[in-house]
Enzyme design. Structure first.
Site, PDB file in Angstrom:
ATOM      1  NE  ARG A  97      -3.860  -2.274   0.686  1.00  0.00           N
ATOM      2  CZ  ARG A  97      -3.791  -3.576   0.385  1.00  0.00           C
ATOM      3  NH1 ARG A  97      -2.782  -4.051  -0.328  1.00  0.00           N
ATOM      4  NH2 ARG A  97      -4.749  -4.402   0.762  1.00  0.00           N
ATOM      5  CB  CYS A 137      -8.785  -2.014   4.873  1.00  0.00           C
ATOM      6  SG  CYS A 137      -9.393  -3.708   4.799  1.00  0.00           S
TER       7      CYS A 137
HETATM    8  P1  FAD Z   1      -8.201   7.773  -4.832  1.00  0.00           P
HETATM    9  O1  FAD Z   1      -8.826   7.212  -3.608  1.00  0.00           O
HETATM   10  O2  FAD Z   1      -8.977   8.746  -5.622  1.00  0.00           O
HETATM   11  O3  FAD Z   1      -6.784   8.405  -4.463  1.00  0.00           O
HETATM   12  C1  FAD Z   1      -5.865   7.676  -3.676  1.00  0.00           C
HETATM   13  C2  FAD Z   1      -4.491   8.349  -3.807  1.00  0.00           C
HETATM   14  O4  FAD Z   1      -4.022   8.181  -5.161  1.00  0.00           O
HETATM   15  C3  FAD Z   1      -4.540   9.854  -3.569  1.00  0.00           C
HETATM   16  O5  FAD Z   1      -3.376  10.240  -2.877  1.00  0.00           O
HETATM   17  C4  FAD Z   1      -4.557  10.434  -4.978  1.00  0.00           C
HETATM   18  O6  FAD Z   1      -4.030  11.744  -5.041  1.00  0.00           O
HETATM   19  C5  FAD Z   1      -3.647   9.436  -5.694  1.00  0.00           C
HETATM   20  N1  FAD Z   1      -3.895   9.416  -7.147  1.00  0.00           N
HETATM   21  C6  FAD Z   1      -5.071   9.156  -7.774  1.00  0.00           C
HETATM   22  N2  FAD Z   1      -4.904   9.242  -9.112  1.00  0.00           N
HETATM   23  C7  FAD Z   1      -3.612   9.586  -9.324  1.00  0.00           C
HETATM   24  C8  FAD Z   1      -2.832   9.868 -10.494  1.00  0.00           C
HETATM   25  N3  FAD Z   1      -3.362   9.810 -11.725  1.00  0.00           N
HETATM   26  N4  FAD Z   1      -1.531  10.212 -10.331  1.00  0.00           N
HETATM   27  C9  FAD Z   1      -0.980  10.284  -9.103  1.00  0.00           C
HETATM   28  N5  FAD Z   1      -1.658  10.034  -7.960  1.00  0.00           N
HETATM   29  C10 FAD Z   1      -2.959   9.698  -8.081  1.00  0.00           C
HETATM   30  N6  FAD Z   1      -7.397  -1.347  -1.734  1.00  0.00           N
HETATM   31  C11 FAD Z   1      -6.536  -2.393  -1.853  1.00  0.00           C
HETATM   32  O7  FAD Z   1      -5.318  -2.165  -1.989  1.00  0.00           O
HETATM   33  N7  FAD Z   1      -6.987  -3.678  -1.810  1.00  0.00           N
HETATM   34  C12 FAD Z   1      -8.293  -3.987  -1.686  1.00  0.00           C
HETATM   35  O8  FAD Z   1      -8.650  -5.149  -1.655  1.00  0.00           O
HETATM   36  C13 FAD Z   1      -9.228  -2.911  -1.603  1.00  0.00           C
HETATM   37  N8  FAD Z   1     -10.552  -3.142  -1.511  1.00  0.00           N
HETATM   38  C14 FAD Z   1     -11.428  -2.101  -1.448  1.00  0.00           C
HETATM   39  C15 FAD Z   1     -12.802  -2.380  -1.410  1.00  0.00           C
HETATM   40  C16 FAD Z   1     -13.715  -1.332  -1.365  1.00  0.00           C
HETATM   41  C17 FAD Z   1     -15.194  -1.644  -1.313  1.00  0.00           C
HETATM   42  C18 FAD Z   1     -13.261   0.013  -1.382  1.00  0.00           C
HETATM   43  C19 FAD Z   1     -14.233   1.158  -1.355  1.00  0.00           C
HETATM   44  C20 FAD Z   1     -11.898   0.282  -1.428  1.00  0.00           C
HETATM   45  C21 FAD Z   1     -10.978  -0.769  -1.460  1.00  0.00           C
HETATM   46  N9  FAD Z   1      -9.601  -0.530  -1.503  1.00  0.00           N
HETATM   47  C22 FAD Z   1      -8.735  -1.582  -1.622  1.00  0.00           C
HETATM   48  C23 FAD Z   1      -9.078   0.849  -1.395  1.00  0.00           C
HETATM   49  C24 FAD Z   1      -8.910   1.590  -2.740  1.00  0.00           C
HETATM   50  O9  FAD Z   1      -9.752   1.045  -3.747  1.00  0.00           O
HETATM   51  C25 FAD Z   1      -7.463   1.578  -3.225  1.00  0.00           C
HETATM   52  O10 FAD Z   1      -6.595   2.233  -2.303  1.00  0.00           O
HETATM   53  C26 FAD Z   1      -7.275   2.247  -4.582  1.00  0.00           C
HETATM   54  O11 FAD Z   1      -5.947   2.078  -5.004  1.00  0.00           O
HETATM   55  C27 FAD Z   1      -7.625   3.745  -4.595  1.00  0.00           C
HETATM   56  O12 FAD Z   1      -7.688   4.138  -5.956  1.00  0.00           O
HETATM   57  P2  FAD Z   1      -8.566   5.394  -6.423  1.00  0.00           P
HETATM   58  O13 FAD Z   1      -8.482   5.471  -7.897  1.00  0.00           O
HETATM   59  O14 FAD Z   1      -9.912   5.328  -5.827  1.00  0.00           O
HETATM   60  O15 FAD Z   1      -7.722   6.565  -5.775  1.00  0.00           O
HETATM   61  N1  EPU Z   2     -10.935 -11.241  10.672  1.00  0.00           N
HETATM   62  C1  EPU Z   2     -11.673 -11.329  11.821  1.00  0.00           C
HETATM   63  N2  EPU Z   2     -12.601 -10.355  12.048  1.00  0.00           N
HETATM   64  C2  EPU Z   2     -12.817  -9.324  11.204  1.00  0.00           C
HETATM   65  C3  EPU Z   2     -12.036  -9.227  10.037  1.00  0.00           C
HETATM   66  C4  EPU Z   2     -11.102 -10.217   9.779  1.00  0.00           C
HETATM   67  O1  EPU Z   2     -11.503 -12.235  12.610  1.00  0.00           O
HETATM   68  O2  EPU Z   2     -13.664  -8.475  11.487  1.00  0.00           O
HETATM   69  C5  EPU Z   2      -9.956 -12.300  10.384  1.00  0.00           C
HETATM   70  C6  EPU Z   2     -10.346 -13.140   9.177  1.00  0.00           C
HETATM   71  O3  EPU Z   2     -11.221 -14.186   9.534  1.00  0.00           O
HETATM   72  C7  EPU Z   2      -9.005 -13.626   8.669  1.00  0.00           C
HETATM   73  C8  EPU Z   2      -8.053 -12.480   9.035  1.00  0.00           C
HETATM   74  O4  EPU Z   2      -8.703 -11.727  10.056  1.00  0.00           O
HETATM   75  O5  EPU Z   2      -8.609 -14.765   9.374  1.00  0.00           O
HETATM   76  C9  EPU Z   2      -7.713 -11.595   7.832  1.00  0.00           C
HETATM   77  O6  EPU Z   2      -8.922 -11.027   7.327  1.00  0.00           O
HETATM   78  P1  EPU Z   2      -9.199 -10.836   5.762  1.00  0.00           P
HETATM   79  O7  EPU Z   2      -8.979 -12.131   5.041  1.00  0.00           O
HETATM   80  O8  EPU Z   2     -10.495 -10.149   5.611  1.00  0.00           O
HETATM   81  O9  EPU Z   2      -8.032  -9.921   5.291  1.00  0.00           O
HETATM   82  P2  EPU Z   2      -7.581  -8.524   5.809  1.00  0.00           P
HETATM   83  O10 EPU Z   2      -6.153  -8.655   6.185  1.00  0.00           O
HETATM   84  O11 EPU Z   2      -8.503  -7.966   6.824  1.00  0.00           O
HETATM   85  C10 EPU Z   2      -6.730  -7.717   3.499  1.00  0.00           C
HETATM   86  C11 EPU Z   2      -6.652  -6.351   2.881  1.00  0.00           C
HETATM   87  C12 EPU Z   2      -7.901  -6.079   2.052  1.00  0.00           C
HETATM   88  C13 EPU Z   2      -8.084  -7.173   1.009  1.00  0.00           C
HETATM   89  C14 EPU Z   2      -8.198  -8.506   1.731  1.00  0.00           C
HETATM   90  C15 EPU Z   2      -8.360  -9.678   0.756  1.00  0.00           C
HETATM   91  C16 EPU Z   2      -5.388  -4.780   4.240  1.00  0.00           C
HETATM   92  C17 EPU Z   2      -5.458  -3.703   5.247  1.00  0.00           C
HETATM   93  N3  EPU Z   2      -6.554  -5.323   3.897  1.00  0.00           N
HETATM   94  O12 EPU Z   2      -7.752  -7.659   4.472  1.00  0.00           O
HETATM   95  O13 EPU Z   2      -7.680  -4.849   1.382  1.00  0.00           O
HETATM   96  O14 EPU Z   2      -9.247  -6.940   0.238  1.00  0.00           O
HETATM   97  O15 EPU Z   2      -6.994  -8.720   2.507  1.00  0.00           O
HETATM   98  O16 EPU Z   2      -7.133 -10.051   0.261  1.00  0.00           O
HETATM   99  O17 EPU Z   2      -4.315  -5.127   3.763  1.00  0.00           O
HETATM  100  C18 EPU Z   2      -7.974  -2.478   1.536  1.00  0.00           C
HETATM  101  O18 EPU Z   2      -6.746  -2.397   1.571  1.00  0.00           O
HETATM  102  O19 EPU Z   2      -8.715  -1.473   1.515  1.00  0.00           O
HETATM  103  C19 EPU Z   2      -8.601  -3.801   1.520  1.00  0.00           C
HETATM  104  C20 EPU Z   2      -9.899  -3.964   1.598  1.00  0.00           C
END
Ligand code: FAD
Ligand code: EPU
Length: 283
Positions: A158, A205
């Site tokens: 991240r 997250c």
């Molecule tokens: P924004 O939120 O709009 O911006 C994030 C940052 O990127 C800001 O600092 C912005 O200035 C910068 N940025 C945006 N565009 C550019 C550009 N063109 N050039 C330079 N900088 C730029 N993240 C994960 O890593 N794994 C997950 O599994 C995950 N699951 C998610 C699930 C949900 C339901 C939601 C709502 C979010 C989740 N996220 C997850 C978080 C998020 O989607 C990621 O961090 C994603 O990379 C953000 O991208 P964005 O386009 O929305 O950027």
């Molecule tokens: N868990 C709990 N309780 C909870 C949540 C999780 O007990 O409320 C336990 C799960 O059962 C599991 C462990 O914690 O044993 C890990 O949970 P999970 O598999 O949901 O993964 P996570 O580490 O919580 C990460 C990323 C997510 C990504 C998922 C799937 C981060 C901070 N989060 O979640 O990314 O979607 O793995 O790979 O790294 C994001 O970054 O925004 C994001 C959603």
């Protein structure tokens, strides 16, 4: 100002997935010339707004959004190395790669980002991150176009080291030939791993996982699921998601973050980017 640039005070909440945030001057740009003009004064670059908490007071900087000419989903044929615009939505690319039998993006399933934001955050899951396929980016920096290799961005969990005020305009990726069936099989596993995540308004997250721990699990074990401030609530499904039940404000969300941090013993670092709260606040 070029005629097509939209630059007016706009509420930012609708441009985020959490649906929180006040006003700013929003510049939606359709060309590099317009981007140069828009980024000539202090600005913030907006992607899909899926990792942002924006202050209720909004931001004083211009907010710049790359418009549809930076979205190359329709041109993606997937053959060999491919350059894609920074406003291309990740979910569409993941699906398109699967149907063409290209492997490398499976771990990005379910991330509602555009490419620029995904690279800036090195978005991913335990099944892979954007760093796995990224080769280089093209950036606008102080009005000039610059290319940086993926190595120069120092992508890690991240995290990226983009030059300050650099705007990614497009990026080059390399995918591996596979078959739709094999790609779909991996996608099914990634999808299954996301089943415990909420479907309502959130910014993903809130916190990074501390080394070898899960922030969600820690929050859950502290008994904080369902904890609420106004309409901001710790998701009942996953402890690391803060959901907006309707009318949550940024103030509500920040209060909830403080409460979570004070009740979980391990220090929690925010994954979200905060806009409009002053330097380094809450980071
Ligand atoms: P924004 O939120 O709009 O911006 C994030 C940052 O990127 C800001 O600092 C912005 O200035 C910068 N940025 C945006 N565009 C550019 C550009 N063109 N050039 C330079 N900088 C730029 N993240 C994960 O890593 N794994 C997950 O599994 C995950 N699951 C998610 C699930 C949900 C339901 C939601 C709502 C979010 C989740 N996220 C997850 C978080 C998020 O989607 C990621 O961090 C994603 O990379 C953000 O991208 P964005 O386009 O929305 O950027
Ligand atoms: N868990 C709990 N309780 C909870 C949540 C999780 O007990 O409320 C336990 C799960 O059962 C599991 C462990 O914690 O044993 C890990 O949970 P999970 O598999 O949901 O993964 P996570 O580490 O919580 C990460 C990323 C997510 C990504 C998922 C799937 C981060 C901070 N989060 O979640 O990314 O979607 O793995 O790979 O790294 C994001 O970054 O925004 C994001 C959603």
């Amino acid at each position: 100002m070029p005629e097509t640039v939209m630059a007016k005070k706009t509420r930012l909440a609708p441009f985020t997935t959490l649906k929180v945030g006040g006003e700013a001057e929003l510049w939606e740009v359709l060309s590099l010339a317009e981007l140069k003009e828009a980024s000539s004064e202090p600005f913030l670059i907006l992607g899909a707004g899926s990792n942002l908490l924006i202050s209720d007071e909004g931001v004083t900087e211009r907010v710049v959004k790359l418009g549809k000419s930076f979205n190359s989903l329709d041109d993606f044929s997937g053959q060999g190395d491919v350059w894609l615009g920074a406003a291309t939505p990740l979910p569409g690319l993941v699906r398109r790669a699967a149907s063409t039998g290209l492997s490398g993006w499976e771990g990005l399933l379910g991330i509602p980002a555009v490419l620029g934001g995904a690279i800036a955050m090195n978005a991913g899951t335990r099944f892979g991150s954007i760093a796995d396929t990224l080769k280089e980016v093209e950036l606008m920096l102080a009005g000039e176009m610059v290319r940086l290799s993926a190595d120069e961005l120092k992508l890690s969990y991240r995290h990226s080291e983009l030059p300050k005020d650099g705007v990614i305009t497009r990026a080059r990726f390399s995918l591996t030939a596979s078959t739709p069936e094999k790609v779909e099989a991996v996608l099914a596993k990634v999808d299954a791993a996301r089943k415990g995540q909420p479907k309502i308004k959130s910014a993903g997250c809130a916190f990074k996982n501390p080394e070898a721990l899960s922030a969600g699990k820690l929050i859950d074990e502290a008994g904080l699921k369902g904890l609420k401030v106004g309409d901001a609530m710790v998701s009942l499904e996953h402890g690391n998601f803060i959901v907006n039940l309707g009318q949550a404000s940024a103030t509500d969300v920040l209060k909830l973050i403080d409460m979570i941090r004070s009740r979980v013993k391990v220090p929690l670092i925010l994954e979200w980017r905060l806009w409009g709260f002053g330097e380094a606040s809450h980071a």
